[in-house]
Write an enzyme that holds these catalytic residues in place. Sequence first.
Site, PDB file in Angstrom:
ATOM      1  NE  ARG A  79      38.310  52.323  33.256  1.00 44.97           N
ATOM      2  CZ  ARG A  79      38.554  51.563  32.183  1.00 44.97           C
ATOM      3  NH1 ARG A  79      38.151  52.001  31.008  1.00 44.97           N
ATOM      4  NH2 ARG A  79      39.231  50.438  32.279  1.00 44.97           N
ATOM      5  N   GLY A 116      41.215  52.546  24.212  1.00 43.96           N
ATOM      6  CA  GLY A 116      40.279  51.538  23.717  1.00 43.96           C
ATOM      7  C   GLY A 116      39.108  52.191  22.981  1.00 43.96           C
ATOM      8  CG  ASP A 141      38.953  44.596  27.434  1.00 41.92           C
ATOM      9  OD1 ASP A 141      38.394  45.679  27.692  1.00 41.92           O
ATOM     10  OD2 ASP A 141      39.518  43.910  28.301  1.00 41.92           O
ATOM     11  NE  ARG A 176      40.203  21.395  46.185  1.00 37.57           N
ATOM     12  CZ  ARG A 176      40.958  22.023  47.078  1.00 37.57           C
ATOM     13  NH1 ARG A 176      41.968  22.807  46.668  1.00 37.57           N
ATOM     14  NH2 ARG A 176      40.733  21.896  48.362  1.00 37.57           N
ATOM     15  CB  ILE A 270      47.331  39.464  37.664  1.00 35.85           C
ATOM     16  CG1 ILE A 270      47.090  39.351  39.166  1.00 35.85           C
ATOM     17  CG2 ILE A 270      48.623  38.759  37.244  1.00 35.85           C
ATOM     18  CD1 ILE A 270      48.265  39.666  40.036  1.00 35.85           C
TER      19      ILE A 270
HETATM   20  O1  F6P Z   1      39.254  47.560  29.484  1.00 31.37           O
HETATM   21  C1  F6P Z   1      40.223  46.885  30.204  1.00 31.37           C
HETATM   22  C2  F6P Z   1      39.642  46.368  31.482  1.00 31.37           C
HETATM   23  O2  F6P Z   1      40.630  45.716  32.209  1.00 31.37           O
HETATM   24  C3  F6P Z   1      38.479  45.410  31.295  1.00 31.37           C
HETATM   25  O3  F6P Z   1      38.904  44.115  30.906  1.00 31.37           O
HETATM   26  C4  F6P Z   1      37.867  45.464  32.664  1.00 31.37           C
HETATM   27  O4  F6P Z   1      36.526  45.028  32.660  1.00 31.37           O
HETATM   28  C5  F6P Z   1      37.968  46.954  32.979  1.00 31.37           C
HETATM   29  O5  F6P Z   1      39.120  47.422  32.280  1.00 31.37           O
HETATM   30  C6  F6P Z   1      38.131  47.280  34.448  1.00 31.37           C
HETATM   31  O6  F6P Z   1      38.002  48.706  34.559  1.00 31.37           O
HETATM   32  P1  F6P Z   1      38.730  49.538  35.724  1.00 31.37           P
HETATM   33  O7  F6P Z   1      40.201  49.527  35.436  1.00 31.37           O
HETATM   34  O8  F6P Z   1      38.139  50.914  35.600  1.00 31.37           O
HETATM   35  O9  F6P Z   1      38.394  48.847  37.025  1.00 31.37           O
END
Ligand code: F6P
Length: 347
Positions: A79, A116, A141, A176, A270
């Site tokens: 990232r 993304g 997303d 539930r 997952i």
């Molecule tokens: O952008 C994809 C995603 O899976 C989001 O849905 C989620 O909030 C985020 O990445 C989680 O980020 P990381 O993989 O850095 O924990």
Amino acid sequence: MSQKTKGMRIGILTAGGDCPGINAAIRGVGKTAILEYGMEVIGISSGFLGLINKEYFPLGEDDLSGILTHGGTILGTSREKPFKKKDGPGPRIDKPKLIKKHYDELGLHALVCIGGNGTQRTASLLAEEGLNVVGLPKTIDNDVWGTDITFGFDSALWIATESIDRLHSTANSHKRIMVIEVMGHHAGWLALYSGIAGGGDLILLPEIDYSEAIIADYLENRARLKKPYSIVVVAEGISRPEKQPAAQYIGQVIKEKTGLETRETILGYIQRGGSPSPMDRILATRYGATAVEMIAQEKFGVMVATKGNAITSVPLKEIGEKLKTVPTDHPLIRKARNMDICFGDQQ
Ligand code: F6P
């Protein structure tokens, strides 16, 4: 094979959260570049970090064989945000300058950035620095502005829907309320689509403010109507107390306000794992092949996109920081409301 592009060297990088379909996209880029255009392909390791640290490796036809169905990314990802100002002490490395230097040293004619919204933003800024870039929209997303759909979304939708399907039988056995949290970051696409596909009764999206009282009334009314159970699908990005997972918070609200027996499931990573769905394989392949066609046409500073059934492209600078969230008047929401599916708000 086009003589104009023969011997041209292009780089590919994958950045941001991984998802099923990335390797299909890499394969689409690589095979088209090598077999149709005679190009040479370089795989950049770990997203933009690989360009900063000059970590890369050649991608030949053999390296692309057999990866179509594999989850994850053979290049690795990160990232890394090269344009983000570093706070705190210590020397500030001019990462964009290093990226440009290594791009030139590698003799790259173009760079394909698979990622993304954050990745496309970085790609746009690198285009302003003079790099020839083409973006491919990737994320579970589906929140990348400028394209109808990102690859990764359909695979995550299958995983989330199949998971919700499984919750119906256990919810029914125990009478539930089952709360399931799906990913989606700040957008509710995955929750909306999996909530409807999975037969959810109540769906909470970041884009629609919910009322705890309305949630409680809706679920209590279902209990009064002798509905044996309810399925509540919540997007991870809904408003809730800081640091508390969405499903945990909503489950707590339901228990406190209704007294109904409730359990929570957080699907988490997952949704990002495993082999891509057939549609994601096709979409990723189309995106990858189109990216190379753009490069051959010297069309840079764009992101490949879908509009309806057509594959097109949008200028990266138009995407900027924009996020594609679910419009509150989305036709699917209206249809769901007409089937008494609740979104936690007054209707
Ligand atoms: O952008 C994809 C995603 O899976 C989001 O849905 C989620 O909030 C985020 O990445 C989680 O980020 P990381 O993989 O850095 O924990």
